[in-house]
Design a protein around this motif. Structure first.
Motif, PDB file in Angstrom:
ATOM      1  N   ALA A  67      22.209  35.645 -52.299  1.00  0.00           N
ATOM      2  CA  ALA A  67      23.109  35.946 -51.432  1.00  0.00           C
ATOM      3  C   ALA A  67      23.660  37.277 -51.541  1.00  0.00           C
ATOM      4  O   ALA A  67      23.303  37.917 -52.765  1.00  0.00           O
ATOM      5  CB  ALA A  67      24.481  34.996 -51.827  1.00  0.00           C
ATOM      6  N   ARG A  68      24.030  37.817 -50.622  1.00  0.00           N
ATOM      7  CA  ARG A  68      24.676  39.049 -50.372  1.00  0.00           C
ATOM      8  C   ARG A  68      26.061  39.299 -50.804  1.00  0.00           C
ATOM      9  O   ARG A  68      26.949  39.179 -50.207  1.00  0.00           O
ATOM     10  CB  ARG A  68      24.354  39.815 -49.068  1.00  0.00           C
ATOM     11  CG  ARG A  68      24.548  41.253 -48.890  1.00  0.00           C
ATOM     12  CD  ARG A  68      24.412  41.338 -47.456  1.00  0.00           C
ATOM     13  NE  ARG A  68      24.686  42.842 -47.070  1.00  0.00           N
ATOM     14  CZ  ARG A  68      23.910  43.927 -47.072  1.00  0.00           C
ATOM     15  NH1 ARG A  68      22.698  43.856 -47.485  1.00  0.00           N
ATOM     16  NH2 ARG A  68      24.360  45.282 -46.830  1.00  0.00           N
ATOM     17  N   VAL A  69      26.135  39.424 -52.079  1.00  0.00           N
ATOM     18  CA  VAL A  69      27.607  39.316 -52.489  1.00  0.00           C
ATOM     19  C   VAL A  69      27.822  40.608 -53.733  1.00  0.00           C
ATOM     20  O   VAL A  69      26.787  40.897 -54.359  1.00  0.00           O
ATOM     21  CB  VAL A  69      28.126  38.002 -53.167  1.00  0.00           C
ATOM     22  CG1 VAL A  69      28.074  36.842 -51.847  1.00  0.00           C
ATOM     23  CG2 VAL A  69      26.985  37.723 -54.311  1.00  0.00           C
ATOM     24  N   ILE A  70      28.958  40.836 -54.081  1.00  0.00           N
ATOM     25  CA  ILE A  70      29.189  41.561 -55.257  1.00  0.00           C
ATOM     26  C   ILE A  70      30.020  40.762 -56.049  1.00  0.00           C
ATOM     27  O   ILE A  70      31.127  40.451 -55.950  1.00  0.00           O
ATOM     28  CB  ILE A  70      29.978  42.883 -54.880  1.00  0.00           C
ATOM     29  CG1 ILE A  70      28.958  43.849 -53.977  1.00  0.00           C
ATOM     30  CG2 ILE A  70      30.283  43.582 -55.796  1.00  0.00           C
ATOM     31  CD1 ILE A  70      29.641  45.289 -53.573  1.00  0.00           C
ATOM     32  N   ASP A  71      29.153  40.322 -57.145  1.00  0.00           N
ATOM     33  CA  ASP A  71      29.649  39.374 -58.093  1.00  0.00           C
ATOM     34  C   ASP A  71      30.588  40.242 -59.226  1.00  0.00           C
ATOM     35  O   ASP A  71      30.611  41.492 -59.027  1.00  0.00           O
ATOM     36  CB  ASP A  71      28.653  38.874 -58.835  1.00  0.00           C
ATOM     37  CG  ASP A  71      27.439  39.330 -59.467  1.00  0.00           C
ATOM     38  OD1 ASP A  71      27.945  40.627 -59.979  1.00  0.00           O
ATOM     39  OD2 ASP A  71      26.553  38.900 -59.701  1.00  0.00           O
ATOM     40  N   PHE A  72      31.085  39.445 -60.086  1.00  0.00           N
ATOM     41  CA  PHE A  72      32.112  40.272 -61.098  1.00  0.00           C
ATOM     42  C   PHE A  72      31.186  40.990 -61.782  1.00  0.00           C
ATOM     43  O   PHE A  72      31.821  42.279 -62.403  1.00  0.00           O
ATOM     44  CB  PHE A  72      32.719  39.184 -61.853  1.00  0.00           C
ATOM     45  CG  PHE A  72      33.973  38.523 -61.272  1.00  0.00           C
ATOM     46  CD1 PHE A  72      34.194  38.381 -59.941  1.00  0.00           C
ATOM     47  CD2 PHE A  72      34.894  37.976 -62.185  1.00  0.00           C
ATOM     48  CE1 PHE A  72      35.155  38.194 -59.314  1.00  0.00           C
ATOM     49  CE2 PHE A  72      36.235  37.148 -61.502  1.00  0.00           C
ATOM     50  CZ  PHE A  72      36.484  37.371 -60.075  1.00  0.00           C
TER      51      PHE A  72
END
Length: 371
Positions: free
Chosen positions: A341-346
């Protein structure tokens, strides 16, 4: 992935409504993924919570966010409260076994952001931050242009983020001018340009920053003036890991600017220009064109720039801010389902927070600081 997922929403202001719209729309837009069940909504008191739950489509309402987190039907929690509350709420949700979708920035204090990242790692749950600008189909297209070498080797980047919601010197003092909210434009704004840098070009490694206040004080509702504790202006020199130089400027008091994130990427064979106020177009200049035909061309968002096609079948009609939030919601659900997925995780978000705090340190100490 389960056939359905239960959602809890904490906070119903500007971003709370954005999250609610995204949760309501993601299945209709993308057609895949689990059925979204709007289970529980929390606000500062029960009356407001019930009113907003009815408006947004949530079954249950509470004036105590801890009650929402304890609800066994809630599997993922949207945290859309003011910055100072992010850490406590996100950590509590993770420790309760919930996935978390938390608005940016992670937290006011770096130590709190570190605790959030540690809690996410320990929980094994998905925890992502609300950086929806990276979801724009044309930001994805910029990434593709960079990857295929169209503009050659990148050597310089310039970023500006400007809005005018704090431009009036007589606008009332409110929480964004309090030190408890953070540094000001630097972390309220700066995290967004940093998120674009992160997905397009990588991590910031060195910074030199200057922060300033256009107005020393503001009027309060009580009729007195209160000193402004945050910085509405920030100017930063930076360097990326591969030596690319950059300039970033942020201003929350820029009359006439409504939602500007201006990005210029200069390479050995061309230039890319983008502005969030015209989020459905980008400009591209390439030296491979015939000399007599060289110039910036405008590329309009179109179905070829997925996932634009999931919203509109025709080019040039344009997406909006809330559409990017729906895309972000879909990417979150993909991550929860175990897909790329194209996300900015913690963990990645913590890197952005470290860059912001390095900038603040640079301002205090008047020197270059390594991130």
């Amino acid at each position: 992935m389960n056939s359905s997922i239960g959602v809890g929403l904490i906070g119903t202001g500007y971003m709370g409504k954005c999250h609610a719209l995204a949760w309501n729309g993601v299945k209709a837009v993308f057609g895949d993924g689990p059925k979204v069940r709007l289970v529980h909504l929390a606000e500062v008191n029960a009356d407001i919570a019930r009113k907003k739950a009815d408006e947004f489509g949530f079954d249950k309402a509470t004036g105590d966010w801890r009650e929402l987190i304890a609800d066994p039907e809630v599997e993922v929690v949207s945290v859309t409260t003011p910055n100072a509350f992010h850490a406590e709420m996100a950590i509590a949700a993770l420790e309760a076994g919930k996935h978390v979708w938390c608005e940016k920035p992670m937290a006011v204090a770096l130590a709190d952001a570190e605790r959030m990242a540690a809690a996410a790692k320990a929980s094994g749950r998905v925890a992502v931050l609300g950086y929806n600008y990276i979801q724009n189909p044309l930001i994805r297209q910029i990434g593709a242009i960079l990857a295929d070498g169209t503009i050659g080797t990148v050597n310089h980047v310039r970023l500006e983020m400007d809005e005018d919601f704090m431009a009036d010197p007589e606008a009332l003092f409110y929480w964004k001018s309090e030190a408890s909210s953070g540094y000001g434009a630097l972390d309220d704004f700066g995290v967004h340009p940093l998120s674009l840098l992160q997905v397009l070009l990588g991590r910031v490694t060195k910074v030199f920053a200057h922060l300033s206040k256009p107005y020393a004080d503001r009027p309060t509702r009580e009729g007195v003036r209160r000193a402004v504790e945050t910085f509405d202006l920030a100017s930063v020199l930076f360097e990326l890991g591969d030596g690319i130089s950059g300039v970033m400027a942020m201003d929350r008091s820029a009359w006439g600017r409504k939602g500007r994130i201006a990005l210029q990427i200069f390479g050995s064979k061309g230039t890319i220009v983008y502005d969030q106020e015209r989020m459905n177009e980008l400009q591209l200049y390439v030296t491979s064109d015939k000399p007599m035909e060289q110039g910036f061309r405008t590329i309009l968002a179109a179905p070829q720039h997925g996932p634009y096609d999931r919203f509109i079948p025709a080019p040039g009609h344009g997406l909006g801010f809330n559409d990017l939030k729906i895309i972000e919601c879909h990417e979150l659900l993909k991550a929860i389902g175990g897909d790329a997925a194209r996300v900015i995780d913690f963990d990645t978000g913590l890197g952005i927070e470290r860059a912001v705090h390095a900038m603040a340190q640079s301002h205090r100490e008047e020197r270059w600081v390594r991130v």
